[in-house]
Design a protein around this motif. Structure first.
Motif, PDB file in Angstrom:
ATOM      1  N   VAL A 101     -32.294 -58.375  53.572  1.00 49.14           N
ATOM      2  CA  VAL A 101     -31.697 -57.698  54.734  1.00 49.14           C
ATOM      3  C   VAL A 101     -32.709 -56.783  55.403  1.00 49.14           C
ATOM      4  CG1 VAL A 101     -29.740 -56.303  55.526  1.00 49.14           C
ATOM      5  CG2 VAL A 101     -29.510 -57.674  53.462  1.00 49.14           C
ATOM      6  N   ASP A 102     -32.678 -56.794  56.705  1.00 48.30           N
ATOM      7  CA  ASP A 102     -33.513 -55.924  57.524  1.00 48.30           C
ATOM      8  C   ASP A 102     -33.374 -54.461  57.062  1.00 48.30           C
ATOM      9  OD1 ASP A 102     -34.648 -55.973  60.626  1.00 48.30           O
ATOM     10  OD2 ASP A 102     -33.649 -54.085  60.076  1.00 48.30           O
ATOM     11  N   ASN A 103     -34.514 -53.823  56.786  1.00 48.91           N
ATOM     12  CA  ASN A 103     -34.475 -52.468  56.235  1.00 48.91           C
ATOM     13  C   ASN A 103     -33.836 -51.441  57.172  1.00 48.91           C
ATOM     14  OD1 ASN A 103     -35.124 -51.678  53.649  1.00 48.91           O
ATOM     15  ND2 ASN A 103     -36.743 -50.310  54.417  1.00 48.91           N
ATOM     16  N   GLY A 104     -34.115 -51.615  58.468  1.00 51.17           N
ATOM     17  CA  GLY A 104     -33.528 -50.714  59.472  1.00 51.17           C
ATOM     18  C   GLY A 104     -32.011 -50.805  59.434  1.00 51.17           C
ATOM     19  N   ASP A 105     -31.503 -52.018  59.233  1.00 48.84           N
ATOM     20  CA  ASP A 105     -30.048 -52.222  59.167  1.00 48.84           C
ATOM     21  C   ASP A 105     -29.463 -51.503  57.954  1.00 48.84           C
ATOM     22  OD1 ASP A 105     -30.241 -53.845  61.355  1.00 48.84           O
ATOM     23  OD2 ASP A 105     -29.020 -55.450  60.514  1.00 48.84           O
ATOM     24  N   LEU A 106     -30.188 -51.589  56.820  1.00 57.21           N
ATOM     25  CA  LEU A 106     -29.686 -50.944  55.596  1.00 57.21           C
ATOM     26  C   LEU A 106     -29.585 -49.438  55.804  1.00 57.21           C
ATOM     27  CD1 LEU A 106     -31.690 -52.823  52.802  1.00 57.21           C
ATOM     28  CD2 LEU A 106     -29.291 -53.121  53.411  1.00 57.21           C
ATOM     29  N   GLU A 107     -30.636 -48.887  56.405  1.00 54.41           N
ATOM     30  CA  GLU A 107     -30.636 -47.435  56.622  1.00 54.41           C
ATOM     31  C   GLU A 107     -29.574 -47.026  57.639  1.00 54.41           C
ATOM     32  OE1 GLU A 107     -34.731 -46.616  57.468  1.00 54.41           O
ATOM     33  OE2 GLU A 107     -35.283 -46.974  55.373  1.00 54.41           O
ATOM     34  N   ALA A 108     -29.311 -47.918  58.605  1.00 54.53           N
ATOM     35  CA  ALA A 108     -28.312 -47.599  59.650  1.00 54.53           C
ATOM     36  C   ALA A 108     -26.913 -47.423  59.063  1.00 54.53           C
ATOM     37  CB  ALA A 108     -28.294 -48.703  60.705  1.00 54.53           C
ATOM     38  N   LEU A 109     -26.690 -47.935  57.862  1.00 53.83           N
ATOM     39  CA  LEU A 109     -25.362 -47.790  57.255  1.00 53.83           C
ATOM     40  C   LEU A 109     -25.033 -46.314  57.009  1.00 53.83           C
ATOM     41  CD1 LEU A 109     -25.400 -50.788  54.752  1.00 53.83           C
ATOM     42  CD2 LEU A 109     -24.136 -50.616  56.899  1.00 53.83           C
ATOM     43  N   GLY A 110     -26.093 -45.503  56.855  1.00 50.48           N
ATOM     44  CA  GLY A 110     -25.898 -44.059  56.682  1.00 50.48           C
ATOM     45  C   GLY A 110     -25.253 -43.427  57.908  1.00 50.48           C
TER      46      GLY A 110
END
Ligand code: FAD
Length: 320
Positions: free
Chosen positions: A44-53
């Motif tokens: 999964v795209d790392n930016g997407d993972l962080e955006a969950l915050g």
């Protein structure tokens, strides 16, 4: 206490409905005095993972070894994450993945399942969740009496809310054992680069009233101008005028876009079952008695071959 949000992905990107799931989990967690944790899988795209915050997840668990949507494995993965985090409430989107994984997980955890929830739980007298029944024609209140609870929410039913937060991303491994099923090949539906129906905010749909596949040009033009996905009624897909992945309704895809424009579709109950959760419905039909008008927010009694080109011209002038 944690509330676990199951986050689905498509080609390395987190699906739109998953952000809503995380936001829902965060609100439930806040009410229950806990934290929202997300579980996802694959590359999964790392930016997407962080955006969950930004939608309230405090922690994001990712298992990179699961790469295919195999419901039994995803249920095992989610169960392991729920156990590690001490989560009694697990939230899914009521989409393709959620529909298959949530029931397996609830059986595994002996948890009560509410599928198709449309609101946050009411905890004034037990744990009560409102859900859609009879193909969206009515609501029912489900009281969940088990310690563990699995909820799948209808996409676009509660919306997502941004918060001022960040999520800690952690790799998560679990013993998922052998699977009785192996995915040998994944074939992507050919959407010709268009917007996938399940992700679309706006949808332009047409039915048998268009008379033949050669007349879909004006529908595609309208969809392109609006940035919408295209959909169709079942008979149109059955005779091969349009691809099956565009078929919406009881036996097709259920969608809940912000805008659904139905052109030359009668509005049979089986069609409505898949689209009547749309925020705004616009119907264009020559027959003023067409049942679809009863479900419409805006109706145009008129010939699609006159109305749609005029709409296209008006939008073009507006966008110029
Ligand atoms: P029609 O019913 O033929 O309607 C065409 C409409 O176009 C009419 O209202 C007509 O007035 C209008 N029209 C004609 N000419 C024009 C024009 N020039 N301009 C504007 N309007 C015009 N259907 C689904 O869609 N999805 C499903 O998932 C689904 N599942 C089903 C499951 C079961 C078990 C069964 C029995 C049926 C299912 N159906 C489903 C079929 C459903 O019952 C209807 O037959 C179907 O939705 C009708 O498709 P339609 O509206 O395109 O065609």
């Amino acid at each position: 206490m944690a509330v676990l949000a199951f986050v689905d992905t498509q080609e390395g990107k987190i699906t739109k409905s998953s952000y809503e799931v995380v936001s829902y989990a965060a609100k439930v967690a806040e009410k229950e005095g806990g934290e929202a944790v997300a579980i996802t899988y694959g590359d999964v795209d790392n930016g997407d993972l962080e955006a969950l915050g930004k939608y309230g997840a405090k922690k994001v668990l990712i298992n990179k070894s699961v790469t295919n949507m195999l419901p039994t494995k995803l249920a095992k993965l989610t169960a392991a994450a729920a156990e590690q985090e001490g989560a009694d409430i697990i939230v899914f989107a009521q989409d393709f993945t959620g529909k298959s994984v949530a029931p397996i997980l609830s059986a595994k955890l002996k948890a009560g399942l509410v599928s198709g929830a449309v609101d946050y739980p009411d905890t004034t007298d037990g744990f009560v969740v409102k859900k859609n029944v009879f193909s969206g024609k009515a609501f029912a209140m489900y009281k969940v009496n088990t310690e563990k609870k699995v909820i799948s929410i209808l996409p676009n039913s509660v919306g997502k809310e941004e918060v001022d937060g960040t999520a800690q991303v952690e790799e998560f491994s679990a013993d998922l054992g052998d699977s009785r099923i192996t995915v040998t090949n994944v074939e992507k539906a050919n959407t010709d680069g268009g917007i996938p129906l399940t992700e679309a905010d706006l949808v332009v749909s047409a039915g048998r009233g268009l008379k033949g596949p050669e007349n879909w040009g004006m529908i595609e033009e309208l969809a392109n101008k609006l940035g919408a996905a295209t959909a169709c009624s079942r008979p149109v897909a059955d005779v091969g005028w349009r691809p099956h992945h565009e078929h919406v309704g009881q036996t097709g895809i259920a969608i809940r876009p912000n805008l659904y424009i139905a052109v030359g579709i009668s509005g049979a109950i089986q069609h409505l079952a898949g689209v009547n959760g749309s925020k705004v419905i616009v119907v264009i039909n020559t027959d003023p008695e067409a049942p679809f008008f009863k479900a419409a927010d805006y109706g145009i009694v008129g010939d699609a071959f006159e109305v749609v080109p005029k709409l296209n011209k008006a939008i073009e002038a507006f966008q110029a």
